[in-house]
Motif scaffolding. Structure first.
Motif, PDB file in Angstrom:
ATOM      1  N   PHE A  31       0.831  -1.202   0.000  1.00  0.00           N
ATOM      2  CA  PHE A  31       0.000   0.000   0.000  1.00  0.00           C
ATOM      3  C   PHE A  31       0.865   1.251   0.000  1.00  0.00           C
ATOM      4  CE2 PHE A  31      -2.954  -2.983   2.152  1.00  0.00           C
ATOM      5  CZ  PHE A  31      -4.050  -2.826   1.333  1.00  0.00           C
ATOM      6  N   LYS A  39      -6.132   2.568   3.830  1.00  0.00           N
ATOM      7  CA  LYS A  39      -5.353   1.327   3.720  1.00  0.00           C
ATOM      8  C   LYS A  39      -5.897   0.244   4.636  1.00  0.00           C
ATOM      9  CE  LYS A  39      -1.567   3.565   4.924  1.00  0.00           C
ATOM     10  NZ  LYS A  39      -2.103   4.950   5.040  1.00  0.00           N
ATOM     11  N   GLU A 105       1.194  -1.744   4.900  1.00  0.00           N
ATOM     12  CA  GLU A 105       0.955  -0.297   4.890  1.00  0.00           C
ATOM     13  C   GLU A 105       2.296   0.428   4.996  1.00  0.00           C
ATOM     14  OE1 GLU A 105      -2.252   1.178   7.287  1.00  0.00           O
ATOM     15  OE2 GLU A 105      -3.339  -0.725   7.209  1.00  0.00           O
TER      16      GLU A 105
END
Ligand SMILES: Nc1ncnc2c1ncn2[C@@H]1O[C@H](COP(=O)(O)OP(=O)(O)O)[C@@H](O)[C@H]1O
Ligand SMILES: [Mg+2]
Length: 141
Positions: A31, A39, A105
């Motif tokens: 992400f 996210k 993330e």
């Protein structure tokens, strides 16, 4: 490359669910997109689509949350990690080798290194209000 516009959190969750159906085991999902982009919401859909029943929460404090299920998911927050040693210590490569889907993330921190894992990339951009532009590369949707 596929570009989507979502108009609510629920639509972003639904898109995550759709992506889950297209992911082979051992896929890394990287992400990009800042705080509040969506996210973790997207990952909630990924988990549901993979058949993981437990509720998804942000991995900010734990660095990684692991979700058991028919197709397991390891959900990382790379924000506070900085080196390849950190990734190794957190088990990112172990989860991939075990066949889990790994969602990361703040992959911005490791763009070059993680490119070697042939990731699916998911970029989330807030447009206005509840609207998000979500660009997905590396998989056929
Ligand atoms: N279209 C949308 N997609 C995802 N989240 C949205 C959307 N519109 C508003 N939101 C809100 O934005 C926030 C996204 O939070 P989160 O998923 O935790 O972001 P991140 O993990 O990128 O920091 C939530 O409060 C959510 O309700
Ligand atoms: Mg998050």
């Amino acid at each position: 490359m596929a570009v989507f516009i979502t108009h609510s959190r629920a639509e972003t969750v639904a898109l995550g669910r759709r992506l889950a159906a297209a992911l082979p085991p051992g896929t890394l999902v990287c992400f990009t997109g800042g705080l509040g982009a969506g996210k973790t919401a997207f990952t909630e859909g990924l988990a549901a689509g993979l058949g993981c029943a437990d509720p998804v929460s942000s991995p900010t404090f734990a660095i990684v949350n692991y979700y058991r299920g028919p197709r397991p998911l390891a959900h990382f927050d790379l924000y506070r990690l900085s080196s390849e040693e950190d990734l190794l210590a957190a088990g990112l490569y172990d989860y991939l080798d075990e066949g889990a889907v790994v969602a990361a993330e703040w992959s911005e921190n490791f763009a070059a290194l993680l490119a070697a894992e042939h990731p699916v990339t998911v970029d989330l951009r807030p447009l206005s209000g509840q609207t998000r532009q979500i660009t997905i590369e590396g998989v056929q949707l």
